[in-house]
Scaffold this motif. Structure first.
Motif, short mmCIF file in Angstrom:
data_model
loop_
_atom_site.label_atom_id
_atom_site.label_comp_id
_atom_site.label_asym_id
_atom_site.label_seq_id
_atom_site.Cartn_x
_atom_site.Cartn_y
_atom_site.Cartn_z
N TYR A 1 -5.45 4.76 -8.77
CA TYR A 1 -5.74 3.38 -8.41
C TYR A 1 -6.73 2.77 -9.39
CZ TYR A 1 -3.42 3.98 -3.93
OH TYR A 1 -2.49 4.21 -2.97
N ARG A 2 -6.53 1.51 -9.71
CA ARG A 2 -7.50 0.78 -10.52
C ARG A 2 -8.76 0.61 -9.68
NH1 ARG A 2 -6.00 -5.29 -11.93
NH2 ARG A 2 -6.29 -5.34 -9.70
N ALA B 1 2.61 1.66 -3.43
CA ALA B 1 1.66 2.13 -4.45
C ALA B 1 1.34 3.61 -4.25
CB ALA B 1 0.38 1.31 -4.39
N GLU B 2 1.16 4.01 -3.02
CA GLU B 2 0.86 5.42 -2.74
C GLU B 2 2.03 6.31 -3.12
OE1 GLU B 2 -1.50 8.63 -1.70
OE2 GLU B 2 -2.00 6.57 -2.21
N SER C 1 1.85 -2.98 -10.68
CA SER C 1 1.18 -3.75 -9.64
C SER C 1 2.12 -3.93 -8.46
CB SER C 1 0.75 -5.12 -10.16
OG SER C 1 -0.24 -4.98 -11.15
N ARG D 1 0.83 -1.21 0.00
CA ARG D 1 0.00 0.00 0.00
C ARG D 1 0.86 1.25 0.00
NH1 ARG D 1 -4.36 0.92 -1.96
NH2 ARG D 1 -5.11 -0.99 -1.05
N ILE E 1 -1.94 0.19 -9.85
CA ILE E 1 -2.17 1.59 -10.18
C ILE E 1 -1.99 1.74 -11.68
CG2 ILE E 1 -1.68 2.69 -7.96
CD1 ILE E 1 1.18 2.99 -8.75
N ASP F 1 -9.01 -1.10 -6.09
CA ASP F 1 -7.71 -1.11 -5.41
C ASP F 1 -7.45 0.17 -4.62
OD1 ASP F 1 -6.94 -3.63 -6.18
OD2 ASP F 1 -5.88 -2.96 -7.96
N GLU F 2 -8.48 0.98 -4.45
CA GLU F 2 -8.34 2.20 -3.68
C GLU F 2 -7.89 1.87 -2.25
OE1 GLU F 2 -11.16 1.34 -5.30
OE2 GLU F 2 -11.35 2.82 -6.88
N LEU G 1 -2.34 -4.80 -5.29
CA LEU G 1 -3.10 -3.73 -5.90
C LEU G 1 -2.40 -3.24 -7.14
CD1 LEU G 1 -1.95 -0.56 -4.44
CD2 LEU G 1 -2.02 -2.42 -2.82
N ARG H 1 1.95 6.58 -6.84
CA ARG H 1 0.76 7.34 -7.24
C ARG H 1 1.02 8.83 -7.11
NH1 ARG H 1 -3.28 10.19 -5.61
NH2 ARG H 1 -2.61 10.13 -3.45
#
Length: 66
Positions: free
Chosen positions: A23-24, A12-13, A47, A9, A38, A27-28, A36, A16
């Motif tokens: 996010y897809r 990904a953040e 991923s 997480r 993005i 996957d938020e 997840l 992002r």
């Protein structure tokens, strides 16, 4: 591209925010966090896969200290 992480997480953040990904759907941040994806503004995706530990590759240490 799939990136393994002990904190998928957070990774990904990071991407992002850094690169302006989104996010897809599904996957938020409220998702379970086990894996997840993005989306970029193109067809590429990144991923993040949740793993317990990161193992170093034997190739990463070849020639180190020589």
């Amino acid at each position: 591209m799939v990136l393994d992480s002990t904190d998928a997480r957070a990774l990904a953040e990071f991407y992002r925010q850094l690169l302006g990904f989104v996010y897809r759907p599904g996957d938020e941040p409220s998702a379970d966090g086990r894996g997840l994806t993005i989306d970029t503004k193109s067809a590429d995706r990144r991923s993040m896969k949740q793993v317990a530990a990161i193992c170093s590759s034997p190739r990463a240490t070849v020639g180190v200290g020589r």
